[in-house]
Design an enzyme around this catalytic site. Structure first.
Site, PDB file in Angstrom:
ATOM      1  N   LEU A 196       0.820  -1.200   0.000  1.00  0.00           N
ATOM      2  CA  LEU A 196       0.000   0.000   0.000  1.00  0.00           C
ATOM      3  C   LEU A 196       0.858   1.255   0.000  1.00  0.00           C
ATOM      4  O   LEU A 196       1.863   1.344   0.721  1.00  0.00           O
ATOM      5  CB  LEU A 196      -0.904   0.019   1.239  1.00  0.00           C
ATOM      6  CG  LEU A 196      -1.859  -1.161   1.389  1.00  0.00           C
ATOM      7  CD1 LEU A 196      -2.204  -1.375   2.848  1.00  0.00           C
ATOM      8  CD2 LEU A 196      -3.113  -0.946   0.577  1.00  0.00           C
ATOM      9  N   ASP A 197       0.464   2.228  -0.801  1.00  0.00           N
ATOM     10  CA  ASP A 197       1.025   3.571  -0.714  1.00  0.00           C
ATOM     11  C   ASP A 197       0.419   4.249   0.520  1.00  0.00           C
ATOM     12  O   ASP A 197      -0.562   3.763   1.086  1.00  0.00           O
ATOM     13  CB  ASP A 197       0.677   4.336  -1.995  1.00  0.00           C
ATOM     14  CG  ASP A 197       1.217   5.749  -1.989  1.00  0.00           C
ATOM     15  OD1 ASP A 197       2.349   5.951  -1.520  1.00  0.00           O
ATOM     16  OD2 ASP A 197       0.494   6.659  -2.424  1.00  0.00           O
TER      17      ASP A 197
END
Length: 411
Positions: A119-120
């Site tokens: 995930l960013d």
């Protein structure tokens, strides 16, 4: 007045397409299961019909044509051919109801075996609140920062643009993806962005002035801190992903201290900060080399190479067209729960697709010997083939019910 300082091909934006293309080339090209089966099915069907014809020419020539015709009809690969597109179409419609769009036709099938979700941070797990604090520096730094961020489409840039200070005019603006912006104000060069980009150390956003006497070539003028808020649906979405048995990791270009603090808050043991677009792509390659099948979730322009280099990728509420084009799935809802929804639907699709293929194979294995034995007439073979295809279609339509059940659990 326009001043050309460097060719456009040397800019960071121009490097992204090449980086994305390299990421695409690194993906393993695996044929879909139904394609591998269909390659040999037609030849096998013709050989069976030819063998049946030769057999019945020797036994009862008057029945040979009827039996060959029945064998060809009953072994028609309609059910096999419909299994994948019927399930894909139903899955794509279920995704669209939740604001998701498929970038490639086989995205859901490649999503099903995912083992790790990367995930960013900013825009994916958190959103800037619009609150900025000047940790150090003169009051005039606000106006300089606002001038540099003019016309930049980024959440932090919009926070600077909303400031009440009157900003001077900046020229020769240059955005470096994942790093910051550079520009000239009153004949002086400034940089605003990551500390490494602005020739400084520490955390936060740094405003620096070009200074040949400084070891880094830049002199620190001000340091800003943006406030971020965790998106409200994030804990629920991460809990759903954990329940689906996938590993979670955080990969961000933000300062390591802030990334580590968020990872600790969310219980993510695997995280990495200060990651450039190239570093994100290399991190995904390491995970793939370790045997992980990775889903990358991001939203920004600097995420495009990672979106293109992951096993499968999802652009969450992406405003960047480049990020949308790079991703396998695009969620136009900025809601992280669309990730476990898509993963759950992909696994349901895989299950129904395998059942459809098993039914199609079982039907052919049971029906073809009956036709070769002369126990099935051509009209009965046509009826059996039609019913088999209808069963495949009806079973694929049940994927819509799977999607409704997933929606009820997540929303």
């Amino acid at each position: 007045t326009l001043t050309v300082r460097h060719p456009a091909s040397e800019g960071s934006l121009a490097a992204l397409p090449a980086l994305l293309a390299r990421a695409r080339e690194s993906q393993a090209g695996e044929r879909p299961l139904v394609d591998r089966i269909a390659r040999h099915f037609f030849a096998f069907q013709l050989l069976i019909a030819l063998g049946a014809g030769l057999l019945w020419l020797a036994l009862a020539p008057e029945r040979a044509f009827e039996i060959v015709l029945a064998t060809l009809i009953i072994a028609c690969p309609c059910a096999l051919s419909l299994a994948t597109p019927a399930a894909r179409t139903t899955g794509a419609l279920a995704l669209r109801q939740q604001g998701l769009r498929l970038g490639r036709g086989d995205s859901l099938e490649r999503l099903a075996p995912i083992t790790q979700v990367v995930l960013d941070k900013t825009g994916t797990l958190t959103e800037p609140t619009g609150t900025l604090t000047c940790l150090e520096g003169p009051p005039s730094a606000w106006a300089l920062a606002k001038a540099l961020e003019r016309d930049i489409d980024h959440p932090l840039a919009r926070a600077f643009q909303a400031r009440p200070e009157a900003a001077p005019t900046a020229s020769a603006q240059r955005m470096v993806v994942g790093e910051g912006v550079e520009g000239c104000i009153n004949g002086l060069s400034y940089r605003l962005g990551q500390p490494r980009f602005a020739g400084a150390e520490g955390a936060g956003m740094v405003l620096s002035l070009a200074d040949p006497s400084s070891p880094s070539g830049w002199r620190l003028l001000a340091r800003f801190q943006s406030q971020e808020a965790l998106r409200p649906e994030v804990p629920e979405a991460l809990a759903a992903l954990r329940a689906q048995g996938v590993k979670l990791a955080l990969l961000s270009g933000d300062h390591g201290d802030r990334v580590g603090a968020l990872a600790a808050q969310l219980g993510l043991a695997s995280w990495e900060g200060d990651a450039t677009p190239e570093a994100k792509l290399e991190a995904l390659k390491r995970l793939r080399a370790a045997g992980e099948r990775v889903l990358y979730v991001g939203d920004g322009l600097n995420d495009a190479p990672a979106l293109g280099g992951a096993e499968v990728s999802l652009a969450l509420g992406a405003e960047s067209r480049f990020a949308q084009d790079a991703a396998d799935l695009v969620s136009f809802r900025r809601d992280l729960r669309t990730v476990p929804y898509a993963l759950g639907l992909a696994r349901c699709l895989r299950c129904r697709l395998h059942r459809n293929l098993l039914w199609a194979a079982g039907y052919n294995v049971a029906a073809v010997p009956l036709a070769v034995a002369g126990l099935v007439t051509p009209w009965l073979a046509a009826l059996g083939m039609t019913l088999s295809s209808l069963i495949v279609l009806v079973h694929a339509q049940r994927l819509d019910q799977d999607g409704k059940q997933l929606r009820e659990r997540l929303w």
